[in-house]
Design a protein around this motif. Structure first.
Motif, PDB file in Angstrom:
ATOM      1  N   LEU A   1      29.800  27.613  41.727  1.00 20.35           N
ATOM      2  CA  LEU A   1      30.356  26.392  42.324  1.00 20.35           C
ATOM      3  C   LEU A   1      31.420  26.694  43.378  1.00 20.35           C
ATOM      4  N   PRO A   2      32.461  27.452  43.055  1.00 16.67           N
ATOM      5  CA  PRO A   2      33.477  27.712  44.091  1.00 16.67           C
ATOM      6  C   PRO A   2      32.930  28.506  45.274  1.00 16.67           C
ATOM      7  N   VAL A   3      32.039  29.465  45.005  1.00 20.99           N
ATOM      8  CA  VAL A   3      31.475  30.252  46.104  1.00 20.99           C
ATOM      9  C   VAL A   3      30.633  29.375  47.024  1.00 20.99           C
ATOM     10  N   PHE A   4      29.800  28.513  46.445  1.00 19.23           N
ATOM     11  CA  PHE A   4      28.971  27.623  47.256  1.00 19.23           C
ATOM     12  C   PHE A   4      29.828  26.659  48.056  1.00 19.23           C
ATOM     13  N   PHE A   5      30.867  26.103  47.434  1.00 18.90           N
ATOM     14  CA  PHE A   5      31.713  25.126  48.113  1.00 18.90           C
ATOM     15  C   PHE A   5      32.424  25.770  49.296  1.00 18.90           C
ATOM     16  N   VAL A   6      33.025  26.925  49.067  1.00 16.72           N
ATOM     17  CA  VAL A   6      33.757  27.597  50.135  1.00 16.72           C
ATOM     18  C   VAL A   6      32.802  28.098  51.220  1.00 16.72           C
ATOM     19  N   LEU A   7      31.635  28.595  50.811  1.00 15.51           N
ATOM     20  CA  LEU A   7      30.650  29.041  51.796  1.00 15.51           C
ATOM     21  C   LEU A   7      30.199  27.890  52.683  1.00 15.51           C
ATOM     22  N   PHE A   8      30.076  26.715  52.095  1.00 13.00           N
ATOM     23  CA  PHE A   8      29.700  25.532  52.860  1.00 13.00           C
ATOM     24  C   PHE A   8      30.758  25.207  53.917  1.00 13.00           C
ATOM     25  N   LEU A   9      32.030  25.373  53.574  1.00 13.26           N
ATOM     26  CA  LEU A   9      33.110  25.144  54.543  1.00 13.26           C
ATOM     27  C   LEU A   9      33.022  26.127  55.703  1.00 13.26           C
ATOM     28  N   TRP A  10      32.724  27.372  55.389  1.00 17.29           N
ATOM     29  CA  TRP A  10      32.628  28.385  56.442  1.00 17.29           C
ATOM     30  C   TRP A  10      31.412  28.154  57.329  1.00 17.29           C
ATOM     31  N   ILE A  11      30.309  27.674  56.762  1.00 14.46           N
ATOM     32  CA  ILE A  11      29.124  27.374  57.575  1.00 14.46           C
ATOM     33  C   ILE A  11      29.420  26.240  58.546  1.00 14.46           C
ATOM     34  N   ILE A  12      30.116  25.207  58.073  1.00 15.15           N
ATOM     35  CA  ILE A  12      30.481  24.097  58.956  1.00 15.15           C
ATOM     36  C   ILE A  12      31.382  24.583  60.079  1.00 15.15           C
ATOM     37  N   TYR A  13      32.347  25.435  59.738  1.00 14.84           N
ATOM     38  CA  TYR A  13      33.240  25.952  60.781  1.00 14.84           C
ATOM     39  C   TYR A  13      32.469  26.828  61.771  1.00 14.84           C
ATOM     40  N   TRP A  14      31.478  27.583  61.295  1.00 12.27           N
ATOM     41  CA  TRP A  14      30.661  28.399  62.191  1.00 12.27           C
ATOM     42  C   TRP A  14      29.892  27.522  63.173  1.00 12.27           C
ATOM     43  N   PHE A  15      29.318  26.416  62.663  1.00 11.32           N
ATOM     44  CA  PHE A  15      28.639  25.474  63.554  1.00 11.32           C
ATOM     45  C   PHE A  15      29.612  24.895  64.571  1.00 11.32           C
ATOM     46  N   GLN A  16      30.810  24.639  64.133  1.00 15.59           N
ATOM     47  CA  GLN A  16      31.811  24.036  65.019  1.00 15.59           C
ATOM     48  C   GLN A  16      32.144  24.949  66.191  1.00 15.59           C
ATOM     49  N   ILE A  17      32.348  26.231  65.932  1.00 17.00           N
ATOM     50  CA  ILE A  17      32.718  27.136  67.023  1.00 17.00           C
ATOM     51  C   ILE A  17      31.498  27.676  67.758  1.00 17.00           C
ATOM     52  N   ARG A  18      30.350  27.759  67.051  1.00 18.08           N
ATOM     53  CA  ARG A  18      29.158  28.319  67.691  1.00 18.08           C
ATOM     54  C   ARG A  18      28.563  27.352  68.703  1.00 18.08           C
ATOM     55  N   PHE A  19      28.523  26.086  68.361  1.00 18.68           N
ATOM     56  CA  PHE A  19      27.910  25.091  69.231  1.00 18.68           C
ATOM     57  C   PHE A  19      28.936  24.163  69.871  1.00 18.68           C
ATOM     58  N   ASP A  20      30.210  24.514  69.719  1.00 16.16           N
ATOM     59  CA  ASP A  20      31.303  23.773  70.347  1.00 16.16           C
ATOM     60  C   ASP A  20      31.276  22.292  69.963  1.00 16.16           C
ATOM     61  N   PHE A  21      31.096  22.040  68.650  1.00 19.24           N
ATOM     62  CA  PHE A  21      31.127  20.666  68.150  1.00 19.24           C
ATOM     63  C   PHE A  21      32.579  20.217  67.994  1.00 19.24           C
ATOM     64  N   ASP A  22      32.806  18.968  68.272  1.00 22.68           N
ATOM     65  CA  ASP A  22      34.140  18.393  68.116  1.00 22.68           C
ATOM     66  C   ASP A  22      34.156  17.565  66.832  1.00 22.68           C
ATOM     67  N   PHE A  23      34.473  18.238  65.728  1.00 17.21           N
ATOM     68  CA  PHE A  23      34.491  17.550  64.437  1.00 17.21           C
ATOM     69  C   PHE A  23      35.830  16.886  64.142  1.00 17.21           C
ATOM     70  N   TYR A  24      36.829  17.135  64.977  1.00 11.61           N
ATOM     71  CA  TYR A  24      38.156  16.602  64.676  1.00 11.61           C
ATOM     72  C   TYR A  24      38.165  15.080  64.597  1.00 11.61           C
ATOM     73  N   GLN A  25      37.339  14.445  65.422  1.00 12.40           N
ATOM     74  CA  GLN A  25      37.312  12.985  65.418  1.00 12.40           C
ATOM     75  C   GLN A  25      36.622  12.408  64.192  1.00 12.40           C
ATOM     76  N   ASN A  26      36.083  13.282  63.358  1.00 11.55           N
ATOM     77  CA  ASN A  26      35.517  12.829  62.082  1.00 11.55           C
ATOM     78  C   ASN A  26      36.519  12.933  60.950  1.00 11.55           C
ATOM     79  N   GLY A  27      37.766  13.239  61.290  1.00 10.00           N
ATOM     80  CA  GLY A  27      38.800  13.277  60.275  1.00 10.00           C
ATOM     81  C   GLY A  27      39.317  11.885  59.948  1.00 10.00           C
TER      82      GLY A  27
END
Length: 252
Positions: free
Chosen positions: A15-41
């Protein structure tokens, strides 16, 4: 319940590994494809900002922000899954929901992102629930959490650090405390080691307790007299037969 009810499972690590890995995948998408996720806060008191209640825990500003949240999440989620397996999913789900709503109500007019609110939910829940149960293992867990993350309490106050969302931290702390009151855990019992710990223990029938009077003074118990017709255990009428064999010497 007792110590045997704390069982290790793959979910404690998974559970903790999957949850944290999911956070890192989202951050990778954010920097890899230059997504602006800040406005989804979370943007407080704005209808469109309500989406951040669900999305904000998975959005991070930079690598340092993500790293600082990853280690506590690994530790706290593993502890939650091991000691409170039945409450884990509800605490995570409702923790994200209600801490986000409180942040949306009390927060400054700015985008609030990051999983730190959930971290405060976990710290608060594990600490208060352990104290409430009074069970020595869970109390020890509560003290361990305070030892590791007790310094986080300062960041629920304003003006400590203007760059962080103290509103999200405070919302998470309050949510964790309320959830610890709402979700009841089974009554935990200490393991029985001695006979006097048993609920059906009768001191009047215990051979050792008979050596003490009502004032707690040690007294010698009288030796029971032998009844007529009963032979003492020092003697016996049971016949014993011996067979004696004679062997010749090897010289002869």
């Amino acid at each position: 319940m007792n110590d045997k009810d704390f069982k290790f499972s793959t979910a404690v690590v998974g559970l903790p590994v999957f949850f944290v890995l999911f956070l890192w995948i989202i951050y990778w998408f954010q920097i890899r494809f230059d997504f602006d996720f800040y406005q989804n806060g979370i943007y407080p008191r704005d209808f469109s900002g309500l989406q951040g209640v669900l999305f904000s825990p998975f959005i991070h500003e930079n690598l340092e922000h993500l790293y600082n949240n990853s280690i506590p999440l690994l530790v706290l989620l593993a502890a939650l899954q091991f000691f409170y397996p039945k409450q884990t999913i509800p605490v995570i789900g409702y923790g994200i929901l209600f801490s986000g709503l409180i942040t949306w109500i009390i927060g400054r007019e700015n985008y609030h992102i990051g999983a730190s609110g959930l971290i405060y939910v976990l710290v608060s829940f594990i600490f208060f629930k352990g104290i409430q149960t009074g069970y020595y293992r869970l109390v020890a867990l509560s003290l361990s959490v305070i030892l590791l993350y007790g310094g986080m309490i300062w960041y629920v106050f304003p003006d400590v650090d203007a760059t962080i969302s103290w509103e999200g931290h405070l919302a998470g702390f309050i949510t964790g405390f309320v959830l610890s009151l709402f979700y009841r855990t089974p009554e935990y019992t200490k393991p029985i080691v001695y006979d006097w710990q048993r609920p059906d223990f009768n001191p009047d029938e215990d051979p050792f307790m008979k050596h003490f009077d009502e004032n707690g003074n040690f007294v010698n118990t009288p030796i029971p007299e032998e009844e007529e017709g009963i032979v003492s255990y020092f003697s016996s009428d049971f016949p014993v037969y011996y067979t004696v064999t004679k062997t010749e010497s090897e010289d002869k």
